[in-house]
Design an enzyme around this catalytic site. Structure first.
Site, PDB file in Angstrom:
ATOM      1  N   GLU A  71       0.790  -1.224   0.000  1.00 39.63           N
ATOM      2  CA  GLU A  71       0.000   0.000   0.000  1.00 39.63           C
ATOM      3  C   GLU A  71       0.827   1.282   0.000  1.00 39.63           C
ATOM      4  O   GLU A  71       0.408   2.293  -0.556  1.00 39.63           O
ATOM      5  CB  GLU A  71      -0.927   0.018   1.236  1.00 39.63           C
ATOM      6  CG  GLU A  71      -2.052  -0.994   1.209  1.00 39.63           C
ATOM      7  CD  GLU A  71      -3.202  -0.559   0.304  1.00 39.63           C
ATOM      8  OE1 GLU A  71      -3.094   0.508  -0.324  1.00 39.63           O
ATOM      9  OE2 GLU A  71      -4.192  -1.293   0.216  1.00 39.63           O
ATOM     10  N   SER A 128     -35.273 -27.776  49.434  1.00 39.78           N
ATOM     11  CA  SER A 128     -34.553 -28.222  50.632  1.00 39.78           C
ATOM     12  C   SER A 128     -33.095 -27.787  50.663  1.00 39.78           C
ATOM     13  O   SER A 128     -32.349 -28.213  51.549  1.00 39.78           O
ATOM     14  CB  SER A 128     -34.617 -29.756  50.722  1.00 39.78           C
ATOM     15  OG  SER A 128     -35.935 -30.195  50.927  1.00 39.78           O
TER      16      SER A 128
END
Length: 689
Positions: free
Chosen positions: A90, A348
């Site tokens: 680039e 319980s």
């Protein structure tokens, strides 16, 4: 011809303007001032919030505006080969120019003049960053001029690495993917720390034409661009010819990978609580979380579509939550409901805390005998789950068998408010119906609880009685709370629960666990701990409707043991008893601890004393000429029955008797057994109108 001349004219203007601006910006005060006055867009673009596991593994990310995936990028954590390829492809002079590359601009203008069209843009990486930051186009000379100005300003205010990071964060990669990290994850399901040459080359060429080169939609175009780039990298000396040939044979990705979405309920909640936080490191163990999410799904195979499951694992030494599964999947009915935080009846599962408090208060010892027989506590008359009663049992056995009457008896002696206080001291959230004061029903699940809260309670017991909040954030070190119960009391409860036979017939003693089933089989629970970890499981329906045939012992308990197998091959041994623990048989206990009678035992009737169960105290009976039926419970025959103090029956051994009907008015009925113990009721008689 006119269009071609027009294009050439624009190209010349752009060329001379760019060169002039560049020279002015570099050499002239006016140019430098012009650049310095540039108003830049935000240099901190929004990035996807990331939730990381304890080891840094990505658990989940959240999209930014418009549903785009954009992960923050740091060049220090990117494969150096990718950066080298990017710059070579680039912007070869990236590290030497000041934002604009005049040689590249001259080449671009020259090509445009020769071909009559734009062949290459001449943009540097910095100029591309300028375009990406402002989302501006390049189709006009004014747009290009703006990019040049912003690029020059960026170079004055940022380092080259910072500019490179911005490019790798914002570059488009097709669809809703932006940035190198998001692209590497979406296309290759990996971080960009180590990529193959073929993968690196594809990521370099994609931003130039992100839609036309998408490998899942246009594989031929993507392949041609990648092969051309690989050839250029050989010319640039970045790859050997052999490496390039190998890379050219590597297949392109055919589909996009989904971003991970582990612990979706937990991560969504944490993101909702702190949406501004870019990166959050959790205590979650990624592999364990993934394993347990699969286990949650498997656990519901064959069950109805309305059922769901929740699983939690924590290291109770530190309070760190290692796994949190809120349901068996988002795609299930009500799967979005986080059942680790839903208020449900705990059944319980509170009994271990009740017994620990009773031990701590000196009310009982594991070897203490306690009555398990039908008992009424005022208007509250609980029953055992199986409907049977066992007479006098050891307290340890009462807990292992999860008997209801002994648990309520101990809660009555402690006071239900003391139980609620202890739950909250552990860190658990509690919710009572309509804000009522706690009653004895709390002992059997008459209170709203969450799986998180039960994990806090069991973690407290496993830790030796000291509370420590659960934590989900790796940078958070919770302060230990107070001692809820003593170390010896907590150990005794753990020792009792470890004596339960595990599901599957494995030998007991490795894991202390307890199950629970709420009224109507709406919730099934199991919680357990070894020497380091505490595990909690809930199964049921999020809408609270019953699940026929589901019980904690048969449904949730096996899942707890499967979770422990996934934590580690071997469980961590439970701790030895503290020195102060009293390990003796019942006969060697101090007399007050040999048999439980409660705090008011000196003034209260014995549990097995005779009781007149019918007619009930305060009843009004019609005088219809028929005998009055009396029913007795407990006591030792023979019995004597008195009416207003006068014997009417003596030597009775039956527990259902008939008395002649007295006249209208009120009377006192009394019963006396062979040991002189008694009970009485007051009833009224009224004649038929």
């Amino acid at each position: 011809m006119k269009a071609q001349l027009k294009t050439r004219g624009h190209a010349r203007w752009i060329f001379f303007l760019a060169v002039g601006l560049y020279a002015g910006a570099i050499f002239g005060d006016a140019g430098r001032n012009w650049v310095a006055r540039t108003e830049l867009p935000s240099l901190n673009p929004a990035t996807s919030a990331e939730m990381l596991a304890a080891d840094g593994t990505l658990l989940r990310a959240f999209t930014v505006e418009n549903g785009r995936w954009r992960l923050a990028v740091d060049a220090a954590h990117v494969d150096p080969r990718v950066i080298a390829m990017l710059i070579s492809y680039e912007d070869k002079r990236f590290y030497t120019h000041a934002g604009v590359d005049p040689l590249a601009l001259m080449r671009a203008v020259s090509q445009a003049l020769r071909h009559g069209r734009v062949v290459s843009g001449g943009s540097t990486l910095t100029m591309q960053v300028a375009r990406l930051l402002e989302n501006s186009g390049t189709g006009t000379w004014s747009g290009k001029l703006r990019q040049i100005r912003v690029a020059l300003a960026l170079e004055q205010r940022l380092s080259k690495d910072e500019i490179l990071n911005l490019y790798m964060t914002l570059a488009p990669y097709g669809g809703n993917i932006e940035g190198l990290r998001a692209a590497a994850r979406m296309w290759f399901d990996k971080e960009p720390t180590r990529l193959t040459p073929a993968e690196a080359a594809l990521l370099v060429v994609l931003p130039q034409a992100p839609e036309r080169r998408r490998p899942d939609r246009h594989p031929d175009t993507a392949l041609a661009a990648r092969q051309a780039a690989l050839a250029r990298f050989v010319e640039a000396g970045l790859l050997t010819a052999e490496d390039a040939r190998t890379a050219m044979t590597e297949a392109l990705p055919q589909t996009r990978h989904d971003f991970p979405a582990l612990a979706p309920h937990l991560t969504a909640r944490l993101h909702r609580d702190a949406p501004e936080r870019a990166m959050t490191r959790l205590t979650i163990a990624a592999k364990l979380q993934s394993d347990l999410e699969r286990l949650a799904t498997q656990s519901l195979f064959g069950r109805d579509q309305q059922s769901s499951v929740a699983i939690m694992v924590a290291d109770y030494h530190t309070g760190a939550v290692l796994a949190s599964v809120g349901s068996d999947g988002w795609d299930r009915p009500a799967g979005f409901v986080d059942m680790t935080r839903a208020l449900r009846s705990p059944g319980s599962t509170l009994k271990p805390l009740i017994y620990a408090l009773a031990f701590d208060q000196g009310l009982a010892h594991p070897e203490t005998l306690i009555a398990d027989r039908p008992t009424a506590f005022g208007r509250y008359a609980p029953q055992n789950f199986d409907g049977t009663y066992r007479g006098e049992v050891r307290v340890a056995e009462a807990l292992r068998l999860s008997l209801n009457i002994p648990a309520v008896t101990l809660t009555d002696a402690l006071g239900p408010a003391r139980l609620i206080t202890a739950m909250r001291q552990c860190g658990a959230e509690t919710a009572l119906p309509n804000g009522e004061a706690p009653g004895l029903a709390v002992a059997l699940g008459g209170v709203g609880m969450t799986l998180e809260g039960l994990m806090e309670i069991y973690g407290t017991l496993a830790r030796g009685g000291r509370a420590l909040p659960l934590t989900y954030l790796a940078d958070q070190s919770p302060e230990p709370g107070r001692d809820v119960v003593s170390q010896s009391s907590a150990w005794q409860v753990g020792h009792i629960l470890a004596g339960l036979l595990p599901p599957g017939g494995e030998p007991p003693g490795r894991i202390a666990y307890k199950t629970g089933t709420s009224y109507g089989n709406r919730d099934t629970w199991a919680l357990g701990f070894d020497g380091r970890y505490v595990v909690g499981v809930w199964l049921g329906r999020p809408d609270g409707t019953p699940v026929p045939g589901a019980f904690g012992a048969s449904v949730a308990a096996p899942l707890v043991f499967e979770v422990f197998q996934r934590i580690a091959p071997d469980t961590v041994p439970l701790p030895p008893p503290p020195p102060e623990v009293l390990l003796v048989e019942n006969a060697a206990l101090p007399p007050p601890l040999q048999r439980f009678r409660g705090r008011g035992a000196l003034f209260a009737p014995e549990a097995d004393a005779p009781k007149l169960t019918f007619p009930p105290n305060g009843a009004m009976l019609l005088l219809d000429g028929q005998p009055v039926t009396l029913r007795l419970r407990d006591g030792v025959p023979p019995f004597a029955i008195l009416l207003d103090g006068q014997p009417v029956v003596t030597g009775a051994r039956r527990r259902e008797l008939s008395l002649p009907s007295p006249g209208p008015g009120f009377a006192t009925l009394s019963v006396i057994d062979a040991q002189g113990r008694s009970d009485r009721v007051q009833i009224g008689f009224t004649a038929l109108p």
